[in-house]
Design an enzyme around this catalytic site. Structure first.
Site, PDB file in Angstrom:
ATOM      1  N   ASP A 100    -106.015  57.899  59.726  1.00  0.00           N
ATOM      2  CA  ASP A 100    -106.594  59.101  60.705  1.00  0.00           C
ATOM      3  C   ASP A 100    -105.803  60.572  60.341  1.00  0.00           C
ATOM      4  O   ASP A 100    -104.666  60.242  59.783  1.00  0.00           O
ATOM      5  CB  ASP A 100    -106.779  59.776  61.922  1.00  0.00           C
ATOM      6  CG  ASP A 100    -105.029  59.525  62.437  1.00  0.00           C
ATOM      7  OD1 ASP A 100    -104.706  58.933  62.371  1.00  0.00           O
ATOM      8  OD2 ASP A 100    -105.635  60.861  63.678  1.00  0.00           O
ATOM      9  N   GLU A 167    -103.935  59.201  65.968  1.00  0.00           N
ATOM     10  CA  GLU A 167    -102.606  59.589  66.175  1.00  0.00           C
ATOM     11  C   GLU A 167    -102.583  60.766  65.943  1.00  0.00           C
ATOM     12  O   GLU A 167    -101.600  61.414  66.419  1.00  0.00           O
ATOM     13  CB  GLU A 167    -101.641  59.069  64.754  1.00  0.00           C
ATOM     14  CG  GLU A 167     -99.696  59.673  64.383  1.00  0.00           C
ATOM     15  CD  GLU A 167     -99.576  60.770  64.630  1.00  0.00           C
ATOM     16  OE1 GLU A 167     -98.555  60.992  64.584  1.00  0.00           O
ATOM     17  OE2 GLU A 167    -100.491  61.418  63.577  1.00  0.00           O
TER      18      GLU A 167
HETATM   19  C1  LIG Z   1     -95.202  63.216  62.134  1.00  0.00           C
HETATM   20  C2  LIG Z   1     -96.444  62.636  61.355  1.00  0.00           C
HETATM   21  N1  LIG Z   1     -97.029  62.426  60.433  1.00  0.00           N
HETATM   22  C3  LIG Z   1     -97.707  63.413  62.259  1.00  0.00           C
HETATM   23  O1  LIG Z   1     -98.099  64.490  61.511  1.00  0.00           O
HETATM   24  N2  LIG Z   1     -97.650  64.370  64.075  1.00  0.00           N
HETATM   25  C4  LIG Z   1     -98.735  64.879  64.467  1.00  0.00           C
HETATM   26  C5  LIG Z   1     -98.650  64.287  65.476  1.00  0.00           C
HETATM   27  C6  LIG Z   1     -99.818  65.016  66.386  1.00  0.00           C
HETATM   28  C7  LIG Z   1     -99.367  65.281  67.529  1.00  0.00           C
HETATM   29  N3  LIG Z   1    -100.713  66.347  68.171  1.00  0.00           N
HETATM   30  C8  LIG Z   1    -101.301  66.055  67.165  1.00  0.00           C
HETATM   31  N4  LIG Z   1    -101.137  65.223  65.807  1.00  0.00           N
HETATM   32  C9  LIG Z   1     -97.518  66.278  64.571  1.00  0.00           C
HETATM   33  O2  LIG Z   1     -96.533  66.163  64.332  1.00  0.00           O
HETATM   34  O3  LIG Z   1     -98.379  67.022  64.947  1.00  0.00           O
HETATM   35 ZN    ZN Z   2     -98.762  61.130  60.026  1.00  0.00          ZN
HETATM   36 ZN    ZN Z   3     -99.786  64.512  60.737  1.00  0.00          ZN
END
Ligand SMILES: C[C@H](N)C(=O)N[C@@H](Cc1c[nH]cn1)C(=O)O
Ligand code: ZN
Ligand code: ZN
Length: 479
Positions: A100, A167
């Site tokens: 996603d 995610e």
């Molecule tokens: C580090 C990873 N690629 C990422 O972007 N994670 C997101 C996960 C997230 C949590 N809430 C919405 N998205 C992030 O760190 O923002």
């Molecule tokens: Zn990510």
């Molecule tokens: Zn991300």
């Protein structure tokens, strides 16, 4: 054990095929946070599953139930599990990634349509939402499978896969699946896993590859203020009624100061100050104030020394204000008093903080500050999603294997970093499977994940594919 030369050659010779694969994936706007794109997330799951199958991976698409988003009851996208190889004489590596992406609109300021992979041959950049986060890295693993199948060479390890489509929206449903598969032991999809590898973050800068041994957790809030039954004319009702937007802006201004200090009592205080020794670790990383300012695109660093700036991202909590739903944002000067507005903010967490110990402090503070406003409007607080922080032992053969692989492909010793972002299920893998977890990023610090003009450098995609493959050979070689 370095990867066979034919594998590396194959990757170079097939870069066009690999870019086409990424182009197909970017064209599917699999935005998990937008109900209007839920079908696209399902489409992306099918695309990935068929790619894995075509290279000999046994797969299972696991339904994860339903959830509520924007007031709608929706089917969660499935998790795609996979396995290939069952040789007891080989190590077993579990790969995690997500298919996603974050939302993206041309009107946000993109130079090209976000869901069309756009190549800039002069710079070698591949632009498109998800190119770096996380479709490029996920397809890097598919490229490794493709090369081995085409060359008819056996993989050096047994592989297990766990790919998810939520995610970016809290990984709903995945913790339960991981825990239940782990409990099945040898019979489950994760039976016999020796280590986990995740490629879903970024180098610290644009020149030095890194291995990452920590992630911040997150807790995400939506605070709604409502009062009038409908939007009002500010000429008719201005200074006659309590205005929700005024209350919300005042409330949000009480959360964080201009230097990033979190104003909610007890939140910053939960984290120990760094020792001189720890500070020295950050000082030794290949980074500069110029790096942060270049990747941010503005001379806006919070400190003038690099250790403080790096600690802000890697070992301190941070509170960011993300947006206000319901507010007027269009062109022109509409004289409206919005009836109902919702402020969105999140706090990135570091040990020992967790959503469980931080959220009560946030809720208590918001209620107390709202009370001080003496407004007759109504405040509603919603905790949208959360995840715990994670820190791993980097003195482990899993990290040693990745270090050797990095030296072979990039001829550089990788930096050891902690990532400021969050991948909620990382700690779940570590705890449920009791194995070491490694983050092995593909993209650079200036890729602009979550931002406009997200890109992946072609060289990072191609050398990154070689790195992922070589890492598997180094895991097979052992300590
Ligand atoms: C580090 C990873 N690629 C990422 O972007 N994670 C997101 C996960 C997230 C949590 N809430 C919405 N998205 C992030 O760190 O923002
Ligand atoms: Zn990510
Ligand atoms: Zn991300």
């Amino acid at each position: 054990m370095p990867a066979p030369a034919q594998f590396l050659k194959f990757v170079d010779a097939h870069e066009e095929d690999f870019i086409q694969r990424l182009a197909k994936a970017v064209e599917i706007p699999s935005v998990s946070g937008d109900p209007a794109h839920r079908e696209d997330v399902f489409r992306m799951a099918s695309f990935l599953e068929s790619q894995l199958k075509s290279y000999g991976v046994e797969t299972k698409s696991v339904p994860l139930g339903t959830h509520k988003l924007e007031g709608k009851e929706l089917q969660l996208p499935p998790a795609i599990l996979g396995r290939i190889g069952n040789d007891k004489g080989k190590k077993t590596v579990l790969i995690y990634g997500h298919f996603d992406v974050q939302p993206a609109e041309l009107s946000d300021g993109w130079s090209h349509p976000p869901f069309k992979l756009t190549r800039d041959d002069a710079t070698g950049r591949l632009y498109g939402r998800g190119s770096s986060d996380d479709k490029g890295p996920v397809l890097g693993w598919v490229n490794v499978l493709h090369a081995h199948k085409a060359l008819n060479i056996p993989l050096p390890v047994n592989l297990r896969f766990c790919f998810e489509g939520m995610e970016e929206t809290g990984s709903e449903g995945l913790d339960e699946l991981i825990i239940s598969e782990a409990q099945k032991g040898e019979q489950g999809w994760f039976g016999g896993v020796d280590c986990v590898c995740i490629s879903d973050n970024y180098w610290l800068n644009t020149r030095t590859p890194c291995l990452t041994y920590g992630l911040r957790g997150i807790t995400y809030f939506k605070v709604m203020i409502s009062g009038p039954a409908k939007d009002l004319h500010s000429g008719v009702f201005g200074r006659m009624v309590h205005e929700p937007m005024t209350d919300l802006v005042l409330l949000m201004s009480k959360l964080v100061d201009v230097n990033g200090n979190i104003l909610i009592p007890g939140v910053d205080e939960m984290v120990q100050s760094p020792t001189e020794e720890e500070r020295a670790l950050y000082d030794s990383l290949d980074y500069s104030i110029q790096d942060v300012e270049e990747s941010a695109g503005g001379k806006i660093a919070l400190a003038t020394d690099k250790a403080s700036v790096l600690m802000g991202r890697m070992r301190s909590p941070s509170l960011s204000l993300h947006g206000i739903e319901g507010a007027f944002y269009g062109a022109g000067g509409k004289t409206v008093i919005p009836a109902k507005v919702s402020g969105k903010f999140s706090i990135r967490l570091v040990p020992p903080q967790t959503p469980d110990n931080v959220n009560p402090l946030v809720v208590k503070y918001l209620n107390a500050e709202f009370k001080k406003l003496n407004s007759k409007n109504t405040l509603t607080i919603e905790e949208l999603h959360g995840g715990k922080p994670w820190v791993e032992d980097h003195n482990h053969w899993n990290y040693e294997a990745a270090k050797r692989a990095t030296l072979e492909i990039y001829k550089q010793t990788p930096d050891l970093t902690r990532e400021g972002g969050s991948i909620p299920v990382t700690l779940t893998f570590a705890e449920a499977l009791r194995v070491n977890v490694l983050l092995l990023p593909m993209g650079r610090g200036d890729d602009g994940a979550h931002s406009t003009n997200e890109k992946l450098d072609k060289s990072n995609y191609i050398e990154g594919t070689k790195l992922l493959g070589t890492y598997l050979y180094e895991v097979a070689a052992g300590q």
